[in-house]
Motif scaffolding. Structure first.
Motif, short mmCIF file in Angstrom:
data_model
loop_
_atom_site.label_atom_id
_atom_site.label_comp_id
_atom_site.label_asym_id
_atom_site.label_seq_id
_atom_site.Cartn_x
_atom_site.Cartn_y
_atom_site.Cartn_z
N ASP A 47 -22.19 0.04 10.99
CA ASP A 47 -21.29 0.97 11.68
C ASP A 47 -21.26 2.30 10.96
OD1 ASP A 47 -19.98 0.05 14.08
OD2 ASP A 47 -19.09 -1.53 12.88
N THR A 48 -21.23 3.34 11.76
CA THR A 48 -21.16 4.71 11.24
C THR A 48 -19.81 5.32 11.55
OG1 THR A 48 -23.55 5.01 11.60
CG2 THR A 48 -22.21 7.01 11.41
N VAL A 50 -18.21 9.17 11.63
CA VAL A 50 -18.54 10.59 11.57
C VAL A 50 -17.23 11.39 11.50
CG1 VAL A 50 -19.68 12.52 12.76
CG2 VAL A 50 -20.63 10.20 12.95
N VAL A 53 -15.02 12.70 14.52
CA VAL A 53 -15.22 11.81 15.67
C VAL A 53 -14.47 10.50 15.43
CG1 VAL A 53 -16.90 10.57 17.09
CG2 VAL A 53 -17.47 12.83 16.15
N HIS A 54 -14.70 9.91 14.27
CA HIS A 54 -14.07 8.61 13.97
C HIS A 54 -12.88 8.72 13.04
CE1 HIS A 54 -18.30 7.79 15.02
NE2 HIS A 54 -17.75 6.87 15.75
N HIS A 316 -17.39 5.15 25.34
CA HIS A 316 -18.09 4.75 24.14
C HIS A 316 -18.68 5.88 23.35
CE1 HIS A 316 -17.52 0.57 24.47
NE2 HIS A 316 -18.17 0.43 23.35
N PHE A 317 -19.29 6.79 24.05
CA PHE A 317 -19.99 7.81 23.28
C PHE A 317 -19.02 8.79 22.63
CE2 PHE A 317 -23.55 9.48 21.59
CZ PHE A 317 -23.64 10.84 21.76
N GLU A 318 -17.76 8.70 23.01
CA GLU A 318 -16.75 9.52 22.34
C GLU A 318 -16.29 8.85 21.05
OE1 GLU A 318 -15.91 12.57 23.51
OE2 GLU A 318 -17.61 12.04 24.76
N ALA A 319 -16.64 7.64 20.87
CA ALA A 319 -16.18 6.92 19.67
C ALA A 319 -17.37 6.17 19.10
CB ALA A 319 -15.06 5.98 20.04
N HIS A 320 -17.13 5.22 18.29
CA HIS A 320 -18.25 4.47 17.76
C HIS A 320 -18.57 3.32 18.71
CE1 HIS A 320 -14.59 2.66 16.21
NE2 HIS A 320 -15.20 1.53 16.43
N VAL A 321 -19.76 2.85 18.60
CA VAL A 321 -20.24 1.81 19.52
C VAL A 321 -20.99 0.77 18.73
CG1 VAL A 321 -20.41 3.38 21.46
CG2 VAL A 321 -22.33 3.09 19.92
N HIS A 322 -21.19 -0.36 19.35
CA HIS A 322 -21.84 -1.45 18.62
C HIS A 322 -23.15 -1.83 19.27
CE1 HIS A 322 -18.35 -1.97 16.12
NE2 HIS A 322 -17.67 -1.67 17.18
#
Lengths: 322, 322
Positions: A47-48, A50, A53-54, A316-322
């Motif tokens: 998991d990243t 940023v 963003v996160h 999803h692309f606004e936050a983190h995704v798996h």
């Protein structure tokens, strides 16, 4: 500070926080060398986070370090895997000693708690972001998966969802709860709960993108549907204080992200065993609905009316995704 | 395009490029589940590429994808580990289908070549950067390490160093060699060479930050020194064409980064076996000096004079680090 000083310092600190005999070679060569015991499967997740963003860029370095590992441990928890090792890819705009030390403090505090060893990584220059890759161990064939939910299963959630989303909502506003903010900055990965659920739960996921969306992944993978009883959704006193309106609060709890609670399904026959196991760990866990044959997710108010969600969860692309 | 579409598409493409029976569970759950055969150690390495730091932002997407995996495979090569699995943390400013497809093409082309399976990752929004974590397998106790070089050992290098550094030097200038640029954008990870060197080499490293600096890591870890014969340093015809001045070229070859060749040491008694093994793989490899008891690195011109380097290699924090 020089980059090699940082690596050397971090290596020493990492050794102090978790010394595992299964690390044949840790930080300091081209690869780490690790021993996987016979009969165990390796569980791996990445998991990243940023900046901007996160997490808000002004978040304390220690909280960023803590959360970068926590969100990854949460993935191990969701599989019922025991934490073993992690690598750290850290990109920072500049090498600031105070920031780096704070970051390592938060990161390694949590690493120590879960006996997970930092085994390597990469420190680079660039816009602030952190990618952690965690490695866990699980007896072959015993991992909890998203698929496996069966019609009639209870749907459970650990803790109470919505606090982190509420804190995000409050950011920059006049009313900010420190308790809620703490839940956003320092989520509790439910590692011990995940281990205890092996053999009890049929399916599990960690709630990172919102309960509705993440439960939706279980439903899709298992080919089933679900009904949630909103009246049974556990709620923290802080969340209730700041969001007294039922519908608004439920939306936060269903569609907000960053909870890192475990959502799992299990047959009713295991309910007592699960209650007991969670109580022994001091983790609250609640039945909030059940699995249905009819596909889709229905969220029912106590009066029997259905709450319709515009968005199932984070875009999803606004936050983190798996 | 939606982020889930990308994940679904990538999963399908990943399956086509490498289907391995040791992947119990790949992309699509909270963790991947992997089987490590008995008697094998797991080798793990992580490298990040940041746009504008590790590659010019205008680099073709396919080249970025290729290089992101190549630099990580190079770390497995340096340990003599066989590639098995990798995870991808991709941070992109926006979801552009053409860019993503190009990136995946380059990435998976190389993955297929080395039968390494993409087992998961995270796609996030933010300034362009890529973190790959590779997993390899090596028989327990047989990994090549940085320490292990002995006095009298030959020092070897695969290929010819300096091409990538020369291409970087040419960037934006009037004279640009496409051949050199190709070496910068598509370095060849020496995976097969690394495997063949198990049991032959005493110590090994991949040259990412410059030959002098990376050889320096072997020397420091082994507690020895080295003499390099600059006249024996292999040089590509393109490099010779563009950098005819000996001293300037040697500096590029010694202190420039991004070669991803293997530098290793071995006893003279293994020289023939190494020549043979490399010839069978079609990999050129050259003896360029020897290990000394006296610490430090001396670079000797053919006339016996010493070339003194101002910087042993990349300033680490200006480039990627291990």
């Amino acid at each position: 500070m020089a980059e090699f000083d940082w690596i050397d310092w971090l290596r020493e600190r990492a050794r102090e926080s978790a010394a595992r005999p299964d690390v044949g070679l840790g930080i300091g060569d081209d690869c780490a060398l690790l021993d996987v015991p016979e009969g165990m499967q390796l569980a791996v997740s990445t998991d990243t986070l940023v900046a901007g963003v996160h997490f808000p860029p002004e978040t304390a370095a220690a909280d960023i370090g803590y959360k970068a590992l926590a969100v990854n441990l949460s993935d191990l928890a969701a599989m019922g895997a025991e934490p073993a090792w992690f690598s750290l890819a850290l990109t920072v705009p500049e090498m600031e000693w105070d920031w780096l030390r704070g970051f390592a403090d938060g990161l390694l505090e949590l690493a120590k708690e879960h006996d997970i060893a930092l085994i390597g990584g990469d420190t680079t220059r660039g816009p602030l972001s952190i990618t952690v890759t965690v490695h866990g161990l699980v007896p072959a064939g015993q991992a909890l998966r998203r698929r496996g939910a069966r019609v009639g299963d209870d749907i459970w959630i650990t803790g109470s969802p919505g606090d982190a989303a509420a804190a995000l909502r409050q950011l920059g506003g006049p009313m900010q709860s420190m308790k809620l903010r703490h839940r956003l900055n320092r989520p509790t990965p439910r590692v011990q709960a995940g281990l205890a659920l092996r053999g009890l739960a049929h399916a599990a996921i960690d709630v990172s993108d919102g309960l509705a969306q993440d439960l939706g992944h279980i439903l899709a993978a298992s080919g089933v549907g679900a009904e949630l009883d909103l009246g049974r959704l556990p709620v923290s006193s802080s969340l209730l204080d700041f969001f007294p309106d039922d519908d608004a609060r439920w939306r936060l709890q269903l569609a907000g992200g960053d909870d890192y609670e475990l959502c799992f399904t299990a047959p009713a026959s295991e309910a007592f065993a699960i209650e007991l196991a969670m109580a022994q760990l001091g983790v609250s866990a609640s039945v909030i609905g059940h699995i249905t044959a009819e596909p889709g997710l229905r969220c029912l108010r106590p009066d029997g009316g259905e709450l319709v969600l515009e968005h199932a969860g984070y875009r999803h692309f606004e936050a983190h995704v798996h």
